[in-house]
Design a protein around this motif. Structure first.
Motif, PDB file in Angstrom:
ATOM      1  N   UNK A  45       0.821  -1.213   0.000  1.00 63.46           N
ATOM      2  CA  UNK A  45       0.000   0.000   0.000  1.00 63.46           C
ATOM      3  C   UNK A  45       0.853   1.259   0.000  1.00 63.46           C
ATOM      4  N   UNK A  46       1.956   1.237   0.743  1.00 64.61           N
ATOM      5  CA  UNK A  46       2.842   2.400   0.859  1.00 64.61           C
ATOM      6  C   UNK A  46       4.276   1.918   0.658  1.00 64.61           C
ATOM      7  N   UNK A  47       5.052   2.678  -0.107  1.00 68.60           N
ATOM      8  CA  UNK A  47       6.467   2.382  -0.290  1.00 68.60           C
ATOM      9  C   UNK A  47       7.286   3.562   0.207  1.00 68.60           C
ATOM     10  N   UNK A  48       8.208   3.278   1.118  1.00 72.07           N
ATOM     11  CA  UNK A  48       9.104   4.288   1.674  1.00 72.07           C
ATOM     12  C   UNK A  48      10.523   4.001   1.200  1.00 72.07           C
ATOM     13  N   UNK A  49      11.340   5.030   1.170  1.00 75.07           N
ATOM     14  CA  UNK A  49      12.747   4.866   0.802  1.00 75.07           C
ATOM     15  C   UNK A  49      13.592   5.443   1.928  1.00 75.07           C
ATOM     16  N   UNK A  57      11.871   8.876   2.675  1.00 75.39           N
ATOM     17  CA  UNK A  57      11.245   9.506   1.512  1.00 75.39           C
ATOM     18  C   UNK A  57       9.887   8.860   1.310  1.00 75.39           C
ATOM     19  N   UNK A  58       8.848   9.674   1.403  1.00 71.73           N
ATOM     20  CA  UNK A  58       7.481   9.208   1.184  1.00 71.73           C
ATOM     21  C   UNK A  58       6.885  10.078   0.091  1.00 71.73           C
ATOM     22  N   UNK A  59       6.590   9.495  -1.031  1.00 69.94           N
ATOM     23  CA  UNK A  59       6.083  10.208  -2.209  1.00 69.94           C
ATOM     24  C   UNK A  59       7.031  11.339  -2.598  1.00 69.94           C
ATOM     25  N   UNK A  60       8.331  11.023  -2.633  1.00 69.12           N
ATOM     26  CA  UNK A  60       9.405  11.944  -3.017  1.00 69.12           C
ATOM     27  C   UNK A  60       9.557  13.142  -2.078  1.00 69.12           C
ATOM     28  N   UNK A  61       9.085  13.017  -0.852  1.00 74.92           N
ATOM     29  CA  UNK A  61       9.231  14.078   0.147  1.00 74.92           C
ATOM     30  C   UNK A  61       9.989  13.494   1.339  1.00 74.92           C
ATOM     31  N   UNK A  68       6.599  11.304   9.390  1.00 74.25           N
ATOM     32  CA  UNK A  68       6.167  10.075   8.731  1.00 74.25           C
ATOM     33  C   UNK A  68       4.995   9.464   9.479  1.00 74.25           C
ATOM     34  N   UNK A  69       5.084   9.429  10.791  1.00 73.32           N
ATOM     35  CA  UNK A  69       3.979   8.878  11.582  1.00 73.32           C
ATOM     36  C   UNK A  69       2.709   9.684  11.360  1.00 73.32           C
ATOM     37  N   UNK A  70       2.840  10.999  11.311  1.00 71.73           N
ATOM     38  CA  UNK A  70       1.673  11.844  11.077  1.00 71.73           C
ATOM     39  C   UNK A  70       1.089  11.604   9.682  1.00 71.73           C
ATOM     40  N   UNK A  71       1.951  11.461   8.674  1.00 70.54           N
ATOM     41  CA  UNK A  71       1.481  11.231   7.305  1.00 70.54           C
ATOM     42  C   UNK A  71       0.776   9.880   7.186  1.00 70.54           C
ATOM     43  N   UNK A  72       1.334   8.848   7.815  1.00 68.12           N
ATOM     44  CA  UNK A  72       0.695   7.537   7.757  1.00 68.12           C
ATOM     45  C   UNK A  72      -0.587   7.503   8.570  1.00 68.12           C
ATOM     46  N   UNK A  83      -2.525  -1.326   5.003  1.00 67.49           N
ATOM     47  CA  UNK A  83      -2.253  -2.584   5.697  1.00 67.49           C
ATOM     48  C   UNK A  83      -0.818  -3.061   5.532  1.00 67.49           C
ATOM     49  N   UNK A  84      -0.132  -2.609   4.472  1.00 67.11           N
ATOM     50  CA  UNK A  84       1.257  -3.036   4.247  1.00 67.11           C
ATOM     51  C   UNK A  84       2.126  -1.850   3.842  1.00 67.11           C
ATOM     52  N   UNK A  85       3.320  -1.780   4.429  1.00 69.37           N
ATOM     53  CA  UNK A  85       4.288  -0.721   4.124  1.00 69.37           C
ATOM     54  C   UNK A  85       5.627  -1.380   3.823  1.00 69.37           C
ATOM     55  N   UNK A  86       6.254  -0.957   2.735  1.00 69.28           N
ATOM     56  CA  UNK A  86       7.552  -1.490   2.332  1.00 69.28           C
ATOM     57  C   UNK A  86       8.602  -0.394   2.440  1.00 69.28           C
ATOM     58  N   UNK A  87       9.710  -0.696   3.092  1.00 68.48           N
ATOM     59  CA  UNK A  87      10.844   0.221   3.194  1.00 68.48           C
ATOM     60  C   UNK A  87      11.958  -0.303   2.301  1.00 68.48           C
ATOM     61  N   UNK A  88      12.363   0.522   1.332  1.00 72.25           N
ATOM     62  CA  UNK A  88      13.433   0.150   0.408  1.00 72.25           C
ATOM     63  C   UNK A  88      14.691   0.943   0.707  1.00 72.25           C
ATOM     64  N   UNK A  89      15.796   0.421   0.228  1.00 73.10           N
ATOM     65  CA  UNK A  89      17.080   1.098   0.343  1.00 73.10           C
ATOM     66  C   UNK A  89      17.114   2.273  -0.625  1.00 73.10           C
ATOM     67  N   UNK A  90      17.684   3.390  -0.171  1.00 71.41           N
ATOM     68  CA  UNK A  90      17.837   4.543  -1.040  1.00 71.41           C
ATOM     69  C   UNK A  90      19.017   4.369  -1.971  1.00 71.41           C
ATOM     70  N   UNK A  91      19.154   5.284  -2.927  1.00 73.88           N
ATOM     71  CA  UNK A  91      20.272   5.200  -3.872  1.00 73.88           C
ATOM     72  C   UNK A  91      21.616   5.306  -3.164  1.00 73.88           C
ATOM     73  N   UNK A  92      21.700   6.205  -2.187  1.00 77.92           N
ATOM     74  CA  UNK A  92      22.971   6.425  -1.492  1.00 77.92           C
ATOM     75  C   UNK A  92      22.898   6.090  -0.004  1.00 77.92           C
ATOM     76  N   UNK A  93      21.780   5.546   0.449  1.00 79.90           N
ATOM     77  CA  UNK A  93      21.603   5.302   1.873  1.00 79.90           C
ATOM     78  C   UNK A  93      21.120   3.873   2.115  1.00 79.90           C
ATOM     79  N   UNK A  94      21.817   3.169   2.986  1.00 80.81           N
ATOM     80  CA  UNK A  94      21.379   1.841   3.396  1.00 80.81           C
ATOM     81  C   UNK A  94      20.267   1.978   4.441  1.00 80.81           C
TER      82      UNK A  94
END
Length: 133
Positions: A45-49, A57-61, A68-72, A83-94
């Motif tokens: 449902x939501x993808x974070x970086x 980064x949530x929707x490029x912000x 983030x807690x307030x936005x979610x 119901x589901x949130x995915x956290x991905x690795x950033x280009x320059x950040x683990x």
């Protein structure tokens, strides 16, 4: 001869103490809930970086953990899928332990399933709350 026997005794004692210490630290980790297989949803449902300076980064912000807690929470209040949130690795950040801990706290508070993706492998963050005493 006595020195060799004493040295072996000290090593055996140190090994026993180390084994007990490791056993005590691992208490409760191998529960059925923690060892259950991960059921991956077909989509999230939501993808974070993960971003630098412990932000997301949530929707490029870029958002701080509080934002983030307030936005979610806003998304949940608007009855949007949460119901589901995915956290991905950033280009320059683990993904750091602080990212994972923060997402785990937010997932418990807002009641959604959190996942992380690193190296094309997706794992679920399983967090629990301490029972009230």
């Amino acid at each position: 001869m006595w020195l060799v026997a004493k040295n072996r005794l000290v090593r055996a004692l140190a090994l026993a103490v180390f084994t007990l210490l490791i056993g005590a630290c691992a208490k409760g980790i191998k529960t059925d809930a923690n060892l259950a297989p991960v059921n991956l949803p077909p989509s999230f449902d939501v993808t974070l970086i993960a971003a630098k300076e412990f932000q997301f980064d949530y929707q490029d912000v870029p958002l701080s953990p509080e934002s983030l807690r307030a936005a979610l929470n806003y998304r949940k209040d608007q009855s949007l899928p949460m119901s589901t949130v995915l956290l991905k690795r950033g280009e320059k950040q683990k993904i750091t332990d602080r990212h994972i801990a923060t997402l785990a706290q937010i997932s418990v508070a807002l009641g959604f399933a959190a996942y992380i993706q690193e190296d094309d492998e997706i794992n679920e963050i399983r967090a629990t709350t301490k029972p009230a005493e």
